[in-house]
Design an enzyme around this catalytic site. Structure first.
Site: not given
Ligand SMILES: *Cc1c(COP(=O)(O)O)cnc(C)c1O
Length: 429
Positions: A248, A282-285, A321, A325, A351, A380
């Protein structure tokens, strides 16, 4: 905003032309076509190193959240940097294994895992199943019993921590939301687990939302997990060695404010102060968003109802997105650093009225054929792309220094119908 936002690391202009590291975006567009996602490997490395530096000395391990960008080359890059992964489906398990991750590098999250997905994950020897409900725990016990193993379980707690993210759909850690086990049920679940033969409680997790710009909610979540850990251990229900604080982490140049990494590390320190625990994040973004841009060609311009409309060859199927969002992404011309003088709606060909990237945005005065670049689309973006309107999904390109490579081919029209038939093979009941 508009062009006022600083270019993210990895993107520079030379004689007006926008470059990703050493490669001009118009070179990529000419060779690979548009729309195309382009990622800077160096930007991903930099973000990883920034995070690693911020948590240095703490027992923190990064598990990249695959759903942000699940392309194999991106996964392999993050693996080479030392990351594990956080997955949310059997499909992501497949991708992680294909990209070379070992089972012990993988954490399996998700609110609705099927028995088949749980079985595959257990057989792959994942580091933990992050269980989100009592029902899931019962199914996991059955699956593990049938296979004859003990599954390592981390309970995902809903810590009831409110976060201020740019959109309600990116908040996950409040009471009544579908994610996690409610705070007031965790001890009861831990008690029940102490009598179960094929699941072993090894830790607690929380993931409170996405695009979080303030470290306070992380500190609150860490305190909630620590408190629960102590209660569980004081009842001798289990010995917990993992505290997972989820992802997050917010980034700039999108719609959130970037997270202060020092304050974030301080929040992690609350959990890390517990003896004998490993902290997972658990960073993604954070790792991939700013590495990526979506390059699209202007198809048409038109006026309607006093508005200027710029129609691009990318649509909401390629990048959803802004529609989903209301996210803000800076939009630049790829070829010119001229002052933005055109106020326009930038829209796609799909469309749907919801198919837009920006409304009333000040951009360069573009003409059909020009390239536009949507920034901070490395997370994303492609992973949420669809075939709506029967549009083949775009290509993905990774740039590393002065080189670039197609890491995902553009889909073809034939790909669209490959698994379909016009002559159904009826099955009699
Ligand atoms: C989506 C998700 C993340 C990553 O979130 P980001 O905002 O991309 O960092 C981490 N942990 C869990 C369980 C998720 O569902």
């Amino acid at each position: 905003m508009g062009q006022s936002v600083l270019m993210p690391a990895g993107y520079t202009r030379r004689d007006g032309a926008l470059f990703c590291d050493g490669v001009a975006l118009d070179t990529i567009a000419d060779r690979v076509g548009t729309p195309v996602y382009v990622y800077s490997a160096n930007t991903i490395r930099n973000q990883y190193q920034r995070l690693a530096a911020a948590v240095e000395g703490l027992p923190v391990h990064v598990h990249y959240s695959v759903k942000a960008n699940s392309s194999l080359a991106i996964l392999a890059l993050l693996r080479s940097l030392g990351a594990g992964v956080d997955i949310v489906s059997g499909g992501e398990l497949h991708r992680a294994l294909e990209a070379g991750f070992a089972g012990s590098d993988i954490v399996f999250s998700g609110v609705g895992k099927t028995p088949a997905e749980l079985e595959r994950a257990v057989r792959a020897g994942v580091r933990s199943i992050n269980v989100e409900s009592e029902g899931e725990l019962a199914v996991l016990q059955d699956v593990a019993h049938r296979i004859g193993v003990v599954a390592p379980v981390v309970l995902r707690v809903n810590p009831d921590v409110a976060v201020d993210t740019p959109h309600p759909y990116t908040r996950t850690g409040e009471r009544g939301m579908k994610f996690g086990i409610p705070l007031d049920r965790v001890i009861a679940v831990a008690r029940a687990m102490s009598h179960m033969t094929n699941v072993k409680l090894i830790g607690l997790a929380s993931h409170i939302g996405s695009q979080i710009g303030d470290a306070t909610p992380y500190a609150l979540a860490a305190k909630a997990l620590v408190q629960l850990k102590r209660e569980i251990e004081s009842e001798n229900l289990a010995r917990l060695t993992t505290l997972d604080l989820g992802g997050g982490l917010g980034v700039t140049d999108d719609d959130g404010s970037s997270l202060d990494l020092r304050a974030y590390a301080d929040a992690l320190r609350i959990a890390a102060a517990e003896p004998g625990v490993e902290i997972l994040i658990e960073p993604g973004r954070f790792l991939v968003a700013e590495s990526g841009v979506l390059v699209t060609r202007v198809l048409y311009r038109k006026h309607s109802g006093g508005k200027e409309i710029v129609i691009t060859d990318a649509g909401m199927n390629d990048f959803i997105r802004p529609s989903l969002y209301a996210s803000h992404h800076a939009i630049d011309s790829a070829s010119s650093d001229a002052e933005p003088t055109l106020r326009a709606n930038i829209v796609g060909p799909v469309c749907e009225s919801g198919d837009f990237f920006a409304n009333n945005r000040l951009i360069a005065d573009v003409a059909p054929g020009d390239l536009l670049v949507l920034r901070a689309t490395g997370a994303y973006g492609y992973s949420m792309a669809s075939n709506y309107n029967s549009r083949p999904r775009p290509a993905e390109v990774l740039v590393d220094g002065s080189r670039f490579a197609v890491i995902t081919e553009r889909e073809s029209d034939a790909d669209l119908t490959r698994r379909e038939t016009f002559a159904p093979d009826w099955i009699e009941d």
